[in-house]
Scaffold this active site. Structure first.
Site, PDB file in Angstrom:
ATOM      1  N   SER A 172     -12.386  -3.457   2.115  1.00  0.00           N
ATOM      2  CA  SER A 172     -12.437  -2.656   3.621  1.00  0.00           C
ATOM      3  C   SER A 172     -14.057  -2.270   3.735  1.00  0.00           C
ATOM      4  O   SER A 172     -14.524  -1.719   2.743  1.00  0.00           O
ATOM      5  CB  SER A 172     -11.573  -1.461   3.472  1.00  0.00           C
ATOM      6  OG  SER A 172     -10.455  -1.811   3.214  1.00  0.00           O
ATOM      7  N   ARG A 174       0.872  -1.061  -0.228  1.00  0.00           N
ATOM      8  CA  ARG A 174       0.013  -0.056  -0.157  1.00  0.00           C
ATOM      9  C   ARG A 174       0.924   1.278  -0.097  1.00  0.00           C
ATOM     10  O   ARG A 174       1.751   1.373   0.922  1.00  0.00           O
ATOM     11  CB  ARG A 174      -0.924   0.101   1.326  1.00  0.00           C
ATOM     12  CG  ARG A 174      -1.943   1.243   1.322  1.00  0.00           C
ATOM     13  CD  ARG A 174      -2.562   1.202   2.543  1.00  0.00           C
ATOM     14  NE  ARG A 174      -3.708   2.359   2.767  1.00  0.00           N
ATOM     15  CZ  ARG A 174      -3.247   3.424   3.305  1.00  0.00           C
ATOM     16  NH1 ARG A 174      -2.206   3.497   3.712  1.00  0.00           N
ATOM     17  NH2 ARG A 174      -4.160   4.188   3.275  1.00  0.00           N
ATOM     18  N   LYS A 214      -3.174   6.418   8.577  1.00  0.00           N
ATOM     19  CA  LYS A 214      -4.117   6.833   7.466  1.00  0.00           C
ATOM     20  C   LYS A 214      -4.713   8.119   7.897  1.00  0.00           C
ATOM     21  O   LYS A 214      -5.580   8.215   8.697  1.00  0.00           O
ATOM     22  CB  LYS A 214      -5.119   5.608   7.275  1.00  0.00           C
ATOM     23  CG  LYS A 214      -6.310   5.616   6.196  1.00  0.00           C
ATOM     24  CD  LYS A 214      -6.986   4.912   5.803  1.00  0.00           C
ATOM     25  CE  LYS A 214      -7.604   4.897   4.639  1.00  0.00           C
ATOM     26  NZ  LYS A 214      -9.059   4.201   4.363  1.00  0.00           N
TER      27      LYS A 214
HETATM   28  N1  3NM Z   1      -6.823   1.400   6.824  1.00  0.00           N
HETATM   29  P1  3NM Z   1      -1.836   1.466  11.771  1.00  0.00           P
HETATM   30  S1  3NM Z   1      -6.872   2.330   9.276  1.00  0.00           S
HETATM   31  C1  3NM Z   1      -4.732   1.373   6.053  1.00  0.00           C
HETATM   32  O1  3NM Z   1      -9.638   1.852   8.866  1.00  0.00           O
HETATM   33  C2  3NM Z   1      -5.594   1.618   6.904  1.00  0.00           C
HETATM   34  O2  3NM Z   1      -9.874   1.043   6.999  1.00  0.00           O
HETATM   35  C3  3NM Z   1      -7.862   1.478   8.148  1.00  0.00           C
HETATM   36  O3  3NM Z   1      -2.364   1.905  10.300  1.00  0.00           O
HETATM   37  C4  3NM Z   1      -9.061   1.402   8.084  1.00  0.00           C
HETATM   38  O4  3NM Z   1      -1.667  -0.168  12.022  1.00  0.00           O
HETATM   39  C5  3NM Z   1      -5.471   1.913   8.572  1.00  0.00           C
HETATM   40  O5  3NM Z   1      -0.255   2.115  11.846  1.00  0.00           O
HETATM   41  C6  3NM Z   1      -4.189   2.393   8.955  1.00  0.00           C
HETATM   42  O6  3NM Z   1      -2.679   2.374  12.641  1.00  0.00           O
HETATM   43  C7  3NM Z   1      -3.393   1.364   9.955  1.00  0.00           C
END
Ligand code: 3NM
Length: 220
Positions: A112, A43, A145
């Site tokens: 998602s 990603r 994100k």
């Molecule tokens: N998608 P971390 S949260 C890529 O809620 C992504 O769909 C999300 O990163 C969603 O593990 C997210 O560092 C970021 O919090 C996840």
């Protein structure tokens, strides 16, 4: 089409900034796959397509011998070009039926979602038939994100996991998951956890994977 069996228990999503660029991403993926990550997703929202292709080729070379599936975020063409194992899409990317038609029956398709209404709709028979797993998040606040949706409540999250289970679609929790927060998600009904910052940029990636796995699969 029957659903592919995919082990989503420790799902690593790579981030170019946190990994220190392309070489860092490939090295993080290699270490994580050697130490228990069960899926790796490429990603890189700000990258040009050529960088995606170069990185995806290198990841495929590293991950295929370890039997860890490589999933490409959003870009079906990149996935096809490197014969990746699958594609993950969000709500505003190509519809999963289109992704499935482009990839064919033998690849993994992930989707998602971030609210219960969504899950109910997404798990309509046509959509459920096109996907192999669902990402549910954010389950905790995340700074990785920037445009993440509002954090789900525990009840909403548990209801989403239950809907997925009822349809036989594995659910992977994502968003702000760190050591100490993986176990409660598994207890709430997730089939696995997806992480970026709990692995990318960690000084000891093998240890980070081992620690997370101990929480995810305490019996092993
Ligand atoms: N998608 P971390 S949260 C890529 O809620 C992504 O769909 C999300 O990163 C969603 O593990 C997210 O560092 C970021 O919090 C996840």
């Amino acid at each position: 089409m029957s659903r592919h069996v995919i082990d989503v228990s420790l799902y690593l999503v790579l981030d170019p900034d946190l990994c220190g660029g392309l070489d860092g991403m490939v090295e993080t993926a290699r270490l994580a796959a050697q130490h228990g990550a069960t899926v790796v997703q490429l990603r890189a929202p700000n990258w040009k397509k050529r960088q995606w292709l170069t990185c995806a080729q290198q990841l495929k070379t590293v991950l295929a011998p370890l039997n860890v599936p490589l999933i490409i975020n959003d870009h079906v063409d990149v996935a096809l070009a490197v014969d990746a194992d699958g594609v993950h899409v969000g709500q505003s990317d190509l519809p999963v039926q289109v992704v499935r038609a482009l990839l064919g029956p033998n690849k993994i398709v992930g989707l998602s979602t971030n609210n219960l209404g969504n899950v109910t709709e997404l798990l309509s028979p046509e959509i459920a038939a096109s996907i192999d797993y669902i990402g549910v998040g954010p389950v905790y606040p995340t700074t990785t994100k920037k445009d993440a949706s509002p954090v789900l409540s525990h009840d909403e999250m548990a209801a989403m996991f239950a809907s997925c289970t009822a349809r036989g679609v594995p659910a992977v929790a994502i968003g702000g998951i760190k050591l100490g927060t993986a176990a409660p998600l598994m207890a709430a009904g997730a089939n696995g956890v997806a992480v970026i910052s709990a692995i990318c940029g960690q000084s000891d990636v093998p240890q980070a994977c081992r620690d997370l796995l101990r929480e995810i699969k305490p019996a092993q």
